[in-house]
Design a protein around this motif. Structure first.
Motif, short mmCIF file in Angstrom:
data_model
loop_
_atom_site.label_atom_id
_atom_site.label_comp_id
_atom_site.label_asym_id
_atom_site.label_seq_id
_atom_site.Cartn_x
_atom_site.Cartn_y
_atom_site.Cartn_z
N ALA A 90 12.33 -17.80 2.86
CA ALA A 90 12.17 -16.36 2.71
C ALA A 90 11.25 -16.04 1.55
CB ALA A 90 13.54 -15.71 2.50
N ALA A 91 11.39 -16.79 0.46
CA ALA A 91 10.58 -16.55 -0.73
C ALA A 91 9.10 -16.76 -0.43
CB ALA A 91 11.03 -17.44 -1.87
N ASP A 92 8.79 -17.63 0.53
CA ASP A 92 7.41 -17.92 0.88
C ASP A 92 6.92 -17.10 2.08
OD1 ASP A 92 7.30 -19.80 -1.14
OD2 ASP A 92 7.98 -21.43 0.16
N ALA A 93 7.75 -16.17 2.56
CA ALA A 93 7.39 -15.39 3.74
C ALA A 93 6.10 -14.62 3.51
CB ALA A 93 8.52 -14.43 4.09
N LYS A 94 5.30 -14.48 4.57
CA LYS A 94 4.02 -13.78 4.47
C LYS A 94 4.25 -12.29 4.65
CE LYS A 94 0.51 -15.98 4.43
NZ LYS A 94 -0.34 -16.42 3.28
N VAL A 95 4.97 -11.70 3.71
CA VAL A 95 5.29 -10.28 3.79
C VAL A 95 5.41 -9.73 2.38
CG1 VAL A 95 7.80 -10.66 3.81
CG2 VAL A 95 6.86 -8.58 4.85
N VAL A 96 5.12 -8.46 2.22
CA VAL A 96 5.33 -7.76 0.96
C VAL A 96 5.84 -6.36 1.30
CG1 VAL A 96 2.92 -6.97 0.84
CG2 VAL A 96 4.31 -7.05 -1.24
N THR A 97 6.89 -5.92 0.62
CA THR A 97 7.51 -4.63 0.92
C THR A 97 7.15 -3.62 -0.17
OG1 THR A 97 9.36 -5.65 2.08
CG2 THR A 97 9.69 -3.40 1.28
N VAL A 98 6.63 -2.48 0.27
CA VAL A 98 6.20 -1.42 -0.63
C VAL A 98 7.08 -0.19 -0.45
CG1 VAL A 98 4.31 0.14 -1.25
CG2 VAL A 98 3.81 -2.23 -0.59
N TYR A 99 7.68 0.28 -1.54
CA TYR A 99 8.36 1.58 -1.57
C TYR A 99 7.38 2.55 -2.24
CZ TYR A 99 13.09 -0.34 -0.63
OH TYR A 99 14.19 -0.93 -0.07
N SER A 100 7.07 3.65 -1.56
CA SER A 100 6.04 4.53 -2.11
C SER A 100 6.31 6.01 -1.89
CB SER A 100 4.68 4.18 -1.48
OG SER A 100 3.66 5.05 -1.95
N ALA A 101 5.89 6.80 -2.86
CA ALA A 101 5.81 8.24 -2.65
C ALA A 101 4.78 8.48 -1.55
CB ALA A 101 5.36 8.93 -3.94
N ASP A 102 5.00 9.52 -0.77
CA ASP A 102 4.10 9.79 0.33
C ASP A 102 2.81 10.42 -0.17
OD1 ASP A 102 5.67 11.90 -0.46
OD2 ASP A 102 5.70 12.86 1.48
N GLY A 103 1.78 10.35 0.69
CA GLY A 103 0.52 10.96 0.35
C GLY A 103 -0.68 10.08 0.59
N LEU A 104 -0.50 8.77 0.50
CA LEU A 104 -1.64 7.87 0.64
C LEU A 104 -1.75 7.23 2.01
CD1 LEU A 104 -1.54 6.11 -2.86
CD2 LEU A 104 -3.11 7.90 -2.08
N LYS A 105 -0.74 7.44 2.83
CA LYS A 105 -0.78 6.92 4.20
C LYS A 105 -1.10 8.08 5.14
CE LYS A 105 1.55 3.39 6.94
NZ LYS A 105 1.03 3.79 8.23
N GLY A 106 -2.15 7.93 5.92
CA GLY A 106 -2.56 9.02 6.80
C GLY A 106 -1.62 9.24 7.96
N GLU A 107 -1.45 10.49 8.34
CA GLU A 107 -0.58 10.81 9.46
C GLU A 107 -1.14 10.26 10.77
OE1 GLU A 107 0.12 14.99 9.50
OE2 GLU A 107 1.09 15.01 7.53
N ASN A 108 -2.45 10.05 10.80
CA ASN A 108 -3.09 9.51 11.99
C ASN A 108 -3.57 8.08 11.79
OD1 ASN A 108 -2.89 12.07 13.38
ND2 ASN A 108 -4.57 12.79 12.08
#
Length: 363
Positions: free
Chosen positions: A35-53
């Motif tokens: 699991a520690a070497d998994a090819k994933v990263v989890t981001v918790y973020s305030a909204d605004g930088l991800k486009g609705e489309n």
């Protein structure tokens, strides 16, 4: 800043998809070496930088990051305060690798021990006021507090706070909730600044309550209401509203001016910086992947896309952009006075300020 601050929420369908994706990633993060070497990263973020489309800065950066590294980004968004609270609940068993939120919530996260020290590559080009002295967080996208108005219904933008007390704004004005939304907290901070102190700022917001529709946990939900004319005015930030205006042509950005005589004579509207600040979560399940993502977000290439794609301002002072959005944003900010809040005081007294706001407004 084209993309869409801060107590904005996912649509129900997107939220379900996000939850399922996160659940899958968390199942894989059981603590074993695989699991520690998994090819994933989890981001918790305030909204605004991800486009609705799917056309926001995050969309482009995360896609490019996965192509470059093979690491998939699992993304969870919400209000600035909401994301910090979630990370606090998970402190003994962290699920996020990277936390992105607005002031004063990034300072709050730091104070609660949620962030570990890491200075991303390129952070030496970030101004000292936009990063922690001890390298627990650094801004990745610069941004400014602002308001939005309906350009179709209002032939010109309001200029002062006092104008918003006019009867024409009754039930046509709304701002997101201080203490929950980053932009909502910004309303409180700016009112306190512009009116010369907490008591005067709260006295104004008490009067404004007569026109306020009511609390809103999501700033992002206010833009469509303004565009349709359901609201005439709402709070927010430059990046989010500039991004949303591409699909909502009736949105116009403006900055309330202090109402004291000196400020009126000077004619200068005011604002303050509300950067998206990122930090590596303490005991993150995929710390190394988190470091790689932070490096990538602050890379010169990604920073050049902040204005072109995200509608924001680069966090790096050595990145000079000349795209159409960068030029329009510079023009928008021309003549606007930028003040520096006392983030240390706000961080220490935020709970009291919010409780006093609730008492003053009956919220």
């Amino acid at each position: 800043m084209p993309a869409n601050t801060h107590a904005r929420h996912l649509t129900p369908i997107a939220a379900v998809i996000g939850s399922l994706a996160l659940a899958g990633s968390l199942t894989a993060c059981g603590g074993d070496s695989a699991a520690a070497d998994a090819k994933v990263v989890t981001v918790y973020s305030a909204d605004g930088l991800k486009g609705e489309n799917g056309d926001g800065w995050y969309d482009k950066v995360f896609q490019d990051f996965q192509k470059r590294t093979g690491i998939k980004v699992e993304y969870v968004e919400g209000g600035s305060g909401e994301m910090v609270q979630r990370a606090v609940r998970e402190k003994t068993n962290p699920q996020a690798d990277v936390l992105v939120t607005l002031p004063p919530f990034i300072q709050q996260a730091d104070g609660k021990g949620l962030l570990q020290k890491y200075a991303p590559k390129g952070s030496e080009q970030v101004n000292g006021t936009d990063k922690a002295v001890d390298a627990t967080w650094t801004s990745v996208v610069n941004n400014y507090f602002g308001f939005v108005y309906n350009k179709k219904e209002l032939k010109q933008a309001p200029t002062t706070w006092d104008e918003l007390l006019d009867g024409r704004y009754k039930n046509k004005l709304q701002y997101s909730t201080p203490g929950v939304a980053g932009d909502g907290t910004a309303v409180l901070i700016k009112a306190i600044h512009d009116f010369g102190g907490k008591d005067a700022g709260l006295a104004y917001l008490k009067k404004l309550q007569a026109n306020n529709v009511g609390p809103s946990a999501s700033t992002g939900k206010l833009a469509p209401k303004v565009d349709k004319g359901e609201l005439l005015v709402a709070n927010g930030d430059v990046q989010m509203y500039y991004a949303q205006s591409k699909d909502m042509p009736n949105l116009g950005i403006w900055f309330p001016r202090a109402t004291d005589k000196a400020a009126e004579a000077a004619g200068k509207p005011t604002t303050f910086a509300l950067p998206y600040a990122a930090g590596l979560v303490t005991k993150a399940p995929h710390s190394e992947n988190g470091r790689k993502l932070l490096d990538f977000m602050l890379s010169a290439a990604a920073q050049r896309q902040v204005s072109e794609i995200g509608g924001g301002f680069s966090a790096r002072k050595d990145v000079k952009t000349t795209d159409a959005n960068a030029i329009a944003l510079a023009k928008l900010m021309d003549g606007v006075e930028v003040f520096q809040p006392d983030w240390s005081d706000i961080d220490q007294n935020l709970t009291t300020y919010v409780e006093d706001w609730k008492s003053a407004t009956g919220s």
